[in-house]
Design an enzyme around this catalytic site. Sequence first.
Site, PDB file in Angstrom:
ATOM      1  N   SER A 104       0.829  -1.198   0.000  1.00  0.00           N
ATOM      2  CA  SER A 104       0.000   0.000   0.000  1.00  0.00           C
ATOM      3  C   SER A 104       0.872   1.260   0.000  1.00  0.00           C
ATOM      4  O   SER A 104       1.632   1.474  -0.950  1.00  0.00           O
ATOM      5  CB  SER A 104      -0.976  -0.051   1.186  1.00  0.00           C
ATOM      6  OG  SER A 104      -1.990   0.904   1.069  1.00  0.00           O
ATOM      7  N   ASP A 154     -10.385  -3.733  -5.677  1.00  0.00           N
ATOM      8  CA  ASP A 154      -9.724  -2.872  -4.696  1.00  0.00           C
ATOM      9  C   ASP A 154     -10.281  -1.452  -4.817  1.00  0.00           C
ATOM     10  O   ASP A 154     -10.109  -0.795  -5.849  1.00  0.00           O
ATOM     11  CB  ASP A 154      -8.205  -2.864  -4.948  1.00  0.00           C
ATOM     12  CG  ASP A 154      -7.426  -2.240  -3.807  1.00  0.00           C
ATOM     13  OD1 ASP A 154      -7.968  -1.358  -3.124  1.00  0.00           O
ATOM     14  OD2 ASP A 154      -6.256  -2.637  -3.603  1.00  0.00           O
ATOM     15  N   HIS A 185      -8.491  -4.542  -1.025  1.00  0.00           N
ATOM     16  CA  HIS A 185      -7.157  -4.043  -0.692  1.00  0.00           C
ATOM     17  C   HIS A 185      -6.399  -4.976   0.257  1.00  0.00           C
ATOM     18  O   HIS A 185      -5.252  -4.725   0.581  1.00  0.00           O
ATOM     19  CB  HIS A 185      -7.290  -2.651  -0.070  1.00  0.00           C
ATOM     20  CG  HIS A 185      -6.032  -1.833  -0.114  1.00  0.00           C
ATOM     21  ND1 HIS A 185      -5.384  -1.516  -1.300  1.00  0.00           N
ATOM     22  CD2 HIS A 185      -5.284  -1.269   0.877  1.00  0.00           C
ATOM     23  CE1 HIS A 185      -4.312  -0.782  -1.037  1.00  0.00           C
ATOM     24  NE2 HIS A 185      -4.222  -0.631   0.265  1.00  0.00           N
TER      25      HIS A 185
END
Length: 209
Positions: A104, A154, A185
Amino acid sequence: MSKDAYIHKVLPGSSGSPLLFVLHGTGADENQLLGFGRELLPSATIVSPRGDVSEHGAARFFRRTGEGVYDMDDLARATSKMAGFVKAHAEAAKPSAVFGLGYSNGANVLASVVFAEPGLFDATALMHPLIPFQPQVQGSLAGRHILITAGRRDPICPPNLTSRLEAYLRADGADVTVEWHDGGHEVRPNEIEAARRFFAPAPVAEGGK
């Protein structure tokens, strides 16, 4: 360049083994990916910095003004700082190779370092990166190995931007592998297995380090 530019943890590995930098996601810290890094490369030295930006108490590596809206000046600052941190550890350790893994926000700053310093990492794993801008790679990624993992649903990293990032990296010569799952995610088991395959045997850029 300073080995202590970030608060960080180090898991020592064998002498001359690879260095693996692991970069956490928003709201986590230097502990998030340490164990995962050790599982992936048991003999490597694992270096895990903590993001130096606070977003309402959540640690990040660079500032943003909204979801997917980056403070590009601060991203440039963070990119330069992270590149210097990696170089300082690599110069001290003289490893057989330098690898990176980020999730991320950690994947985003790692990708930005790859764009700015294409020769710094032999291989990088970008888990759920979001690059909403067109990268300007400062050189060639020929011979560099990159894994991207992503979710088809996502909400933070739209699949079309993942595919666009893949295209940018391939166009600049990188050897790119992409691993998808049908979720969001979160990191799923097939991503973890893809990372295991990617790093074992650990890929080294042509010419080594």
